[in-house]
Design a protein around this motif. Sequence first.
Motif, PDB file in Angstrom:
ATOM      1  N   UNK A  11       0.708  -1.121   0.184  1.00 23.20           N
ATOM      2  CA  UNK A  11      -0.142   0.105   0.000  1.00 23.20           C
ATOM      3  C   UNK A  11       0.769   1.158  -0.029  1.00 23.20           C
ATOM      4  N   UNK A  12       2.187   1.309  -0.189  1.00 19.26           N
ATOM      5  CA  UNK A  12       2.979   2.279  -0.226  1.00 19.26           C
ATOM      6  C   UNK A  12       2.700   3.034  -1.650  1.00 19.26           C
ATOM      7  N   UNK A  13       3.046   4.312  -1.841  1.00 17.26           N
ATOM      8  CA  UNK A  13       2.779   4.869  -3.132  1.00 17.26           C
ATOM      9  C   UNK A  13       4.173   5.185  -4.032  1.00 17.26           C
ATOM     10  N   UNK A  14       4.221   4.854  -5.002  1.00 13.06           N
ATOM     11  CA  UNK A  14       5.345   5.060  -5.694  1.00 13.06           C
ATOM     12  C   UNK A  14       5.337   5.840  -7.314  1.00 13.06           C
ATOM     13  N   UNK A  15       5.970   6.536  -7.627  1.00 12.18           N
ATOM     14  CA  UNK A  15       5.873   7.273  -8.820  1.00 12.18           C
ATOM     15  C   UNK A  15       7.072   6.438  -9.844  1.00 12.18           C
ATOM     16  N   UNK A  66       8.294  14.624   5.448  1.00 11.98           N
ATOM     17  CA  UNK A  66       7.843  13.498   6.036  1.00 11.98           C
ATOM     18  C   UNK A  66       8.878  12.648   6.727  1.00 11.98           C
ATOM     19  N   UNK A  67       9.857  13.095   6.590  1.00 12.46           N
ATOM     20  CA  UNK A  67      11.240  12.529   6.962  1.00 12.46           C
ATOM     21  C   UNK A  67      11.431  10.997   6.216  1.00 12.46           C
ATOM     22  N   UNK A  68      11.145  11.138   4.993  1.00 13.44           N
ATOM     23  CA  UNK A  68      11.364   9.628   4.392  1.00 13.44           C
ATOM     24  C   UNK A  68      10.994   9.564   3.028  1.00 13.44           C
ATOM     25  N   UNK A  69      12.066   9.296   2.067  1.00 10.17           N
ATOM     26  CA  UNK A  69      11.904   8.947   0.657  1.00 10.17           C
ATOM     27  C   UNK A  69      12.633   8.290   0.251  1.00 10.17           C
ATOM     28  N   UNK A  70      12.308   7.695  -0.810  1.00 11.92           N
ATOM     29  CA  UNK A  70      13.423   7.048  -1.636  1.00 11.92           C
ATOM     30  C   UNK A  70      13.378   7.486  -3.181  1.00 11.92           C
ATOM     31  N   UNK A  71      14.537   8.027  -3.654  1.00 13.03           N
ATOM     32  CA  UNK A  71      14.557   8.446  -5.005  1.00 13.03           C
ATOM     33  C   UNK A  71      15.705   7.636  -5.789  1.00 13.03           C
ATOM     34  N   UNK A  72      15.203   7.164  -6.817  1.00 11.05           N
ATOM     35  CA  UNK A  72      16.095   6.168  -7.871  1.00 11.05           C
ATOM     36  C   UNK A  72      15.968   6.546  -9.156  1.00 11.05           C
ATOM     37  N   UNK A  73      17.285   6.752  -9.756  1.00  9.27           N
ATOM     38  CA  UNK A  73      17.345   7.489 -11.071  1.00  9.27           C
ATOM     39  C   UNK A  73      18.024   6.278 -11.927  1.00  9.27           C
ATOM     40  N   UNK A 108      -1.053  13.194  -0.540  1.00 10.85           N
ATOM     41  CA  UNK A 108      -0.602  11.635  -0.255  1.00 10.85           C
ATOM     42  C   UNK A 108       0.942  11.770   0.031  1.00 10.85           C
ATOM     43  N   UNK A 109       1.197  10.722   0.756  1.00 14.71           N
ATOM     44  CA  UNK A 109       2.528  10.472   1.049  1.00 14.71           C
ATOM     45  C   UNK A 109       3.063   9.574  -0.072  1.00 14.71           C
ATOM     46  N   UNK A 110       4.119  10.265  -0.475  1.00 15.79           N
ATOM     47  CA  UNK A 110       4.644   9.543  -1.582  1.00 15.79           C
ATOM     48  C   UNK A 110       6.058   8.780  -1.106  1.00 15.79           C
ATOM     49  N   UNK A 111       6.097   7.363  -1.093  1.00 11.96           N
ATOM     50  CA  UNK A 111       7.380   6.708  -0.511  1.00 11.96           C
ATOM     51  C   UNK A 111       8.472   6.671  -1.425  1.00 11.96           C
ATOM     52  N   UNK A 112       8.279   6.693  -2.877  1.00 17.48           N
ATOM     53  CA  UNK A 112       9.496   6.918  -3.702  1.00 17.48           C
ATOM     54  C   UNK A 112       9.275   6.935  -5.036  1.00 17.48           C
ATOM     55  N   UNK A 113      10.251   7.369  -5.624  1.00 18.25           N
ATOM     56  CA  UNK A 113      10.275   7.702  -7.265  1.00 18.25           C
ATOM     57  C   UNK A 113      11.261   7.178  -8.148  1.00 18.25           C
TER      58      UNK A 113
END
Length: 257
Positions: free
Chosen positions: A7-11, A127-134, A77-82
Amino acid sequence: MNLHLKDKLFLVGGATSGLGKAITEQLLAENARVIAVARKEGALFQLQNGNDTVEIISGDLAEESTLKKILETIGDRVLTGAVINSGGPPAMPVLETKMSDWDDAYKNVVRWKIELTQALIPKMMKQQYGRLLYIESVSVKQPVENLVLSNAMRLAIVGYVKTLSQEVGRSGVTMNILGPGYHATQRMENLFKKNSELKGVSESSIRATFEGQIAMNRIGDPKDFASLAVWLLSPHSAYISGQTISVDGGLVKGIMG
């Protein structure tokens, strides 16, 4: 291993083909929710296929209108990662390029990634959390023949991400780069074709030459690439940031590859 992505949201950019599609499918297999972005609306509908955990955005990531759609879709919404990913510039040798090619490459490889990142980062820091992946290319470690635009422009993203990771290191937001080597994607088929035209030999011969450069002597499977990508998008990667990791079957010969 439970990646704790339910249920975590990712772009995900470039979500309907190649490595982007493989990552999207892996995220969905982990019961995550995905905002999928791609140019072709038909392919997006195919990917969605009635699945309410997939939201779709049709558009070119290099265009302002697509960035606006992305931010509106995420909303509060809380975006967990992109996954910052899209197709690369056309294959060509240095002396075949024109200045307009370089201008287009900057727009399509560099500019939109910085703009999107700087729109997402404040939200993730709050939100003190996030994952960015290029998703870049093995060319940031070792130049790929006839891909000068990619070889040069993708290095700009490496410098940007490394610098930003230092600046926001205490925020709980991590950012990393994956440098894919030769994987079974349409991008590779295009590269085989271009090299075949330039050298006057068959595409099968070009493919064999590329495979021969790889220690594992085979083109990679996008699913294998996606397994590492999704792990880096998970809480398990909390102490990894600012890294550029080759996923190449042993293609890069340098010690730091």
